[in-house]
Design a protein around this motif. Structure first.
Motif, PDB file in Angstrom:
ATOM      1  N   SER A  67      -3.374   3.076  -1.122  1.00  0.00           N
ATOM      2  CA  SER A  67      -4.193   4.255  -1.403  1.00  0.00           C
ATOM      3  C   SER A  67      -5.620   4.089  -0.907  1.00  0.00           C
ATOM      4  O   SER A  67      -6.316   5.074  -0.670  1.00  0.00           O
ATOM      5  CB  SER A  67      -4.211   4.548  -2.910  1.00  0.00           C
ATOM      6  OG  SER A  67      -4.785   3.459  -3.624  1.00  0.00           O
ATOM      7  N   LYS A 108       0.274  12.201   2.293  1.00  0.00           N
ATOM      8  CA  LYS A 108      -0.400  10.991   1.844  1.00  0.00           C
ATOM      9  C   LYS A 108      -1.883  11.075   2.145  1.00  0.00           C
ATOM     10  O   LYS A 108      -2.287  11.581   3.201  1.00  0.00           O
ATOM     11  CB  LYS A 108       0.208   9.793   2.592  1.00  0.00           C
ATOM     12  CG  LYS A 108      -0.409   8.448   2.333  1.00  0.00           C
ATOM     13  CD  LYS A 108       0.102   7.831   1.056  1.00  0.00           C
ATOM     14  CE  LYS A 108      -0.414   6.411   0.871  1.00  0.00           C
ATOM     15  NZ  LYS A 108      -0.034   5.833  -0.425  1.00  0.00           N
ATOM     16  N   ARG A 120       0.952   1.280  -6.505  1.00  0.00           N
ATOM     17  CA  ARG A 120      -0.212   1.555  -5.664  1.00  0.00           C
ATOM     18  C   ARG A 120      -0.805   0.230  -5.219  1.00  0.00           C
ATOM     19  O   ARG A 120      -0.667  -0.794  -5.906  1.00  0.00           O
ATOM     20  CB  ARG A 120      -1.242   2.365  -6.456  1.00  0.00           C
ATOM     21  CG  ARG A 120      -2.437   2.845  -5.673  1.00  0.00           C
ATOM     22  CD  ARG A 120      -3.170   3.937  -6.462  1.00  0.00           C
ATOM     23  NE  ARG A 120      -3.681   3.471  -7.729  1.00  0.00           N
ATOM     24  CZ  ARG A 120      -4.889   2.910  -7.887  1.00  0.00           C
ATOM     25  NH1 ARG A 120      -5.670   2.743  -6.845  1.00  0.00           N
ATOM     26  NH2 ARG A 120      -5.310   2.539  -9.074  1.00  0.00           N
ATOM     27  N   ARG A 159       2.451   2.182  -0.259  1.00  0.00           N
ATOM     28  CA  ARG A 159       1.749   2.142  -1.541  1.00  0.00           C
ATOM     29  C   ARG A 159       0.232   2.140  -1.384  1.00  0.00           C
ATOM     30  O   ARG A 159      -0.497   2.310  -2.359  1.00  0.00           O
ATOM     31  CB  ARG A 159       2.172   0.900  -2.324  1.00  0.00           C
ATOM     32  CG  ARG A 159       3.604   0.947  -2.823  1.00  0.00           C
ATOM     33  CD  ARG A 159       3.945  -0.275  -3.646  1.00  0.00           C
ATOM     34  NE  ARG A 159       5.274  -0.173  -4.221  1.00  0.00           N
ATOM     35  CZ  ARG A 159       5.844  -1.100  -4.978  1.00  0.00           C
ATOM     36  NH1 ARG A 159       5.174  -2.226  -5.244  1.00  0.00           N
ATOM     37  NH2 ARG A 159       7.062  -0.930  -5.462  1.00  0.00           N
ATOM     38  N   GLU A 178       1.604   0.726 -11.230  1.00  0.00           N
ATOM     39  CA  GLU A 178       1.127   1.997 -10.679  1.00  0.00           C
ATOM     40  C   GLU A 178       1.754   2.332  -9.324  1.00  0.00           C
ATOM     41  O   GLU A 178       1.486   3.386  -8.767  1.00  0.00           O
ATOM     42  CB  GLU A 178      -0.404   1.975 -10.535  1.00  0.00           C
ATOM     43  CG  GLU A 178      -1.142   1.904 -11.857  1.00  0.00           C
ATOM     44  CD  GLU A 178      -2.641   2.084 -11.686  1.00  0.00           C
ATOM     45  OE1 GLU A 178      -3.072   2.571 -10.618  1.00  0.00           O
ATOM     46  OE2 GLU A 178      -3.390   1.737 -12.633  1.00  0.00           O
TER      47      GLU A 178
END
Length: 339
Positions: A49, A76, A28, A47, A26
């Protein structure tokens, strides 16, 4: 089962607490605590989140500035979670800087910050770079059970612990895991590809059998798209219990705390837990509001976790980390402390 979450301690067991959890496939990641983040490359930080902060002692929170510096100017959004007063602390950090030219930046960096209060009440606020990180209140919410955040197939649960200040423990859980059988793909003449992600999501959501899935079929002419009903593809996969990773640092050794930690970590695949002091120094551990390695091992044993990952060692045991690890593992295995 191939795990979809790969975790590692950013600074090892003696350094500032921070756990980097990379979500495979992903691009992430999540962070649990924001200690020294300098070992993480900008690529890894970009990356991130979600960030979950146990409490705002400096060794758990000082890395926020590094995260801010790397993300600034990017388009972001980062969701951040912490204990009571966490929003104020983020606001103070952001307002320590001058933002008079930030309006010229192309990207809008957003921090959606939530803090957990007694009774499962959650207060939230948004800070946007395009607004010079001015606080924007968001609606109050309430935790359902102990689930703090949901992120696709993953959810993060929390427990409020006592460290002479509220301190959060966390458990990252995959609701379920889908195993794809390569041999069955071959039997149906289907090709591995990104479409398997859509298949997994449909299975996890228990979608109807007539749900169309756009797959890839192999033939002598090559690989071509084909649409098939979900019902024809169910035999390709097996749905099993998902991965669980628990993270607990900075907690006093008393009955209520131990019960909360054991409930949070119940049957985790791995428990990252502080083993700050040796049992021989238990009185000092109580004064410092930390667990001993022996207590951490007992907690892991009673919670029936599969693997114990000792962390957050006191520097008084520098060059003797193996002694802390051994004490924790012996308790975890049901053995008595060493003489």
């Amino acid at each position: 089962m191939r795990p979809i979450v790969h975790c590692h301690l950013v600074n090892g067991p003696f350094g500032d607490p921070s756990l980097y959890a990379e979500i495979m496939f992903e691009r992430r990641a999540m962070l649990f605590d924001l200690g020294d983040l300098s070992p993480l490359s900008p690529r890894k930080l970009l990356r991130v989140s979600h960030a979950f902060v146990s409490h705002a002692h400096m060794d758990h929170f000082a890395g926020f500035d590094r995260l801010l510096r790397v993300l600034l100017g990017r388009e972001k959004t980062v969701a951040m979670y912490g204990p009571a007063d966490f929003i104020d602390r983020i606001e103070h950090k952001l307002h320590a800087y001058t933002w008079n030219v930030i309006g010229n930046y192309d990207g809008n960096l957003i921090f959606d910050v939530s803090e957990v209060h007694d009774g499962g009440i959650v207060w939230s606020a948004r800070f946007q770079s395009r607004h010079a990180f001015r606080r924007e209140p968001m609606p109050e919410a309430r935790i359902e059970g102990d689930v703090l955040a949901s992120c696709g197939a993953l959810q993060v649960r929390c427990a409020v612990l006592d460290h002479a200040t509220p301190c959060l423990g966390f458990a990252l859980e995959e609701r379920a895991h889908v195993n794809i059988w390569k041999t069955r793909l071959d039997e149906l003449g289907l090709e591995v590809g990104p479409w398997l992600g859509a298949l997994k999501r449909a299975l996890l959501q228990d979608a109807p059998d007539d749900t169309p899935i756009r797959a890839l079929r192999r033939s002598d002419e090559g690989v071509t798209p084909v649409t098939l009903p979900l019902g024809a593809l169910r035999a390709l996969a097996t749905v099993v219990a998902g991965q669980k990773i628990a993270y607990v640092v900075d907690a006093r050794d008393h009955v209520a705390n131990v019960a909360r930690i054991e409930r949070l970590a119940w049957r985790a695949d791995v428990l990252f837990i502080e083993c700050t002091f040796l049992l021989a120094d238990a009185a000092h551990a109580m004064r410092k509001n930390h667990l001993t390695a022996h207590r951490a091992g007992l907690i892991a044993r009673h919670a029936q976790v599969k693997r114990l990952a000792p962390c957050h060692f006191s520097t008084r045991y520098a060059e003797r980390g193996d002694v802390l690890s051994e004490e924790a593992q012996r308790a975890f295995q049901g053995l008595g402390p060493t003489a």
